[in-house]
Write a protein that holds these residues in place. Structure first.
Motif, PDB file in Angstrom:
ATOM      1  N   VAL A   1      14.732  87.427   2.253  1.00 20.07           N
ATOM      2  CA  VAL A   1      14.367  87.549   1.006  1.00 20.07           C
ATOM      3  C   VAL A   1      14.462  87.180  -0.446  1.00 20.07           C
ATOM      4  CG1 VAL A   1      11.500  86.922  -0.343  1.00 20.07           C
ATOM      5  CG2 VAL A   1      12.131  86.365   2.845  1.00 20.07           C
TER       6      VAL A   1
ATOM      7  N   ASP B   1      18.198  85.872  -1.474  1.00 17.24           N
ATOM      8  CA  ASP B   1      17.785  84.606  -1.856  1.00 17.24           C
ATOM      9  C   ASP B   1      17.228  84.322  -3.112  1.00 17.24           C
ATOM     10  OD1 ASP B   1      17.330  81.660  -1.174  1.00 17.24           O
ATOM     11  OD2 ASP B   1      15.261  81.770  -0.601  1.00 17.24           O
ATOM     12  N   ASN B   2      16.145  85.206  -3.300  1.00 16.83           N
ATOM     13  CA  ASN B   2      15.824  84.999  -5.295  1.00 16.83           C
ATOM     14  C   ASN B   2      16.976  85.654  -6.002  1.00 16.83           C
ATOM     15  OD1 ASN B   2      12.953  83.712  -4.162  1.00 16.83           O
ATOM     16  ND2 ASN B   2      11.959  86.148  -3.926  1.00 16.83           N
TER      17      ASN B   2
ATOM     18  N   ARG C   1      18.990  82.641  -7.190  1.00 20.86           N
ATOM     19  CA  ARG C   1      18.432  81.519  -7.548  1.00 20.86           C
ATOM     20  C   ARG C   1      18.264  82.152  -9.285  1.00 20.86           C
ATOM     21  NH1 ARG C   1      14.905  78.391  -4.378  1.00 20.86           N
ATOM     22  NH2 ARG C   1      14.796  78.999  -1.822  1.00 20.86           N
TER      23      ARG C   1
ATOM     24  N   ALA D   1       3.761  88.620  -7.976  1.00 21.49           N
ATOM     25  CA  ALA D   1       4.738  87.923  -7.602  1.00 21.49           C
ATOM     26  C   ALA D   1       4.599  87.985  -5.686  1.00 21.49           C
ATOM     27  CB  ALA D   1       6.145  88.215  -7.568  1.00 21.49           C
TER      28      ALA D   1
ATOM     29  N   ARG E   1       3.794  81.007  -8.328  1.00 21.17           N
ATOM     30  CA  ARG E   1       5.251  80.701  -8.647  1.00 21.17           C
ATOM     31  C   ARG E   1       5.468  81.174 -10.153  1.00 21.17           C
ATOM     32  NH1 ARG E   1       7.930  75.996  -6.853  1.00 21.17           N
ATOM     33  NH2 ARG E   1       9.420  77.440  -7.838  1.00 21.17           N
TER      34      ARG E   1
ATOM     35  N   THR F   1      13.400  76.190 -10.062  1.00 25.59           N
ATOM     36  CA  THR F   1      13.773  76.107  -8.434  1.00 25.59           C
ATOM     37  C   THR F   1      12.462  75.724  -7.608  1.00 25.59           C
ATOM     38  OG1 THR F   1      12.675  78.475  -9.141  1.00 25.59           O
ATOM     39  CG2 THR F   1      14.268  78.693  -9.457  1.00 25.59           C
TER      40      THR F   1
ATOM     41  N   LEU G   1       8.100  86.057  -0.312  1.00 23.58           N
ATOM     42  CA  LEU G   1       7.571  87.602  -1.250  1.00 23.58           C
ATOM     43  C   LEU G   1       6.747  87.927   0.054  1.00 23.58           C
ATOM     44  CD1 LEU G   1       8.899  87.997  -4.773  1.00 23.58           C
ATOM     45  CD2 LEU G   1       9.498  88.702  -2.913  1.00 23.58           C
TER      46      LEU G   1
END
Length: 293
Positions: A186, A189-190, A193, A231, A237, A244, A251
């Motif tokens: 996670v 990946d974040n 982005r 978050a 979001r 995105t 999270l």
């Protein structure tokens, strides 16, 4: 004493008694709301009145939403398990037909399938109740970092981002099986982005007497304090980026896995800009509650 003075005294005493009762009621309401904020949705107020009814109704609604979300995670995990087992069997059946130079990639795919099965098991464990005690086990942090870097580095290269780790050995922490893997997924990946082309994502770990802290540091735009504070909420979001994809669950699930592992997450400003996503766990030998990040 005149009747006027006596009447005024009675009014003052009555107002004071009413204020005391009101303050006590409000304190009980505040106590129940604080329990709701902490994730305990069971307390109810044994009082009457519209405010009390609204608070109790809020508790009922929170229980309903929480149960619905847990059921969804449990159902989704259960439905994904059989396809994963079938995928693993097909990969194993392909082994006699794979050329020697492709065996390494096939073994990597089999490891990922096994890891996904462990992740589904962890999600099902969470769905049975986040507040319960879960069976943690010692995790080799360096091995997890190496494994996740190997899996994500090709994806980072496609995005034009460099992914690397600082060497660390001898760090062991208590966690649910596969929880650290998924939390790092996670984080990475974040980070990908928001990372611009040519930037770096750095993975590293530090330890103290009772804690192991895992960092995923990016060079993106960073997060404002309001976004960082929210978050880990379900379906939330960020306000800074709306372009995105994703459902806003990553999270939140990571935070649940951290709590089930007797740890927690933190999102802090990184030195020089960007974000430090931090996972804090107890060392495998620690039984002390040390909550400083």
């Amino acid at each position: 004493m005149s009747y006027t003075v006596l009447a005024l005294l009675l009014v003052v005493v009555g107002l004071f008694a009413g204020a005391v009762v009101l303050v006590r009621r409000l304190r009980r309401v505040r106590g129940v709301l604080e329990e709701f904020t902490a994730g305990n949705y069971t307390p109810r107020l044994p009082l009457s009145g519209s405010l009390v009814a609204a608070v109790n109704s809020l508790g009922d609604r929170l229980v309903e939403l929480h149960d619905s979300q847990r059921s969804f995670v449990a159902d989704a995990s259960h439905q994904l398990r059989n396809p994963l087992v079938a995928l693993r069997l097909r990969l194993e059946n392909l082994e006699p037909h794979v050329l020697p130079e492709g065996l390494g990639k096939m073994e990597s795919a089999l490891r990922e399938a096994t890891r996904m099965s462990l992740i589904l098991n962890a999600l099902m464990t969470l769905a049975r109740g986040e507040g319960r005690a879960h069976a943690v086990q010692p995790v080799d942090i360096a091995a997890v970092l190496e494994d996740r870097m190997a899996s994500w580095r090709p994806i980072a290269a496609i995005a034009g981002v460099d992914l690397f780790i600082k060497p660390c050995t001898g760090l062991w922490a208590n966690a649910l099986p596969a929880a650290v893997d998924q939390i790092l997924d996670v984080f990475i990946d974040n980070a990908l982005r928001v990372s611009p082309v040519g930037s770096t994502i750095e993975l590293f770990a530090e330890s103290s007497l009772h804690q192991v802290r895992l960092f995923c540091r990016d060079e993106g735009p960073g997060m404002n304090p309001a976004d960082a504070a929210r978050a880990c909420e379900r379906y939330w979001r960020g306000t800074q980026r709306r372009d995105t994809d994703g459902a806003g669950l990553g999270l939140s699930i990571a935070a649940g896995l951290a709590r089930a592992s007797d740890g927690w997450l933190a999102l802090n400003p990184a030195p020089g800009g960007g974000t430090d996503a931090v996972l804090v766990l107890r060392t495998a030998q620690s039984t002390v509650d040390d909550r400083e990040v």
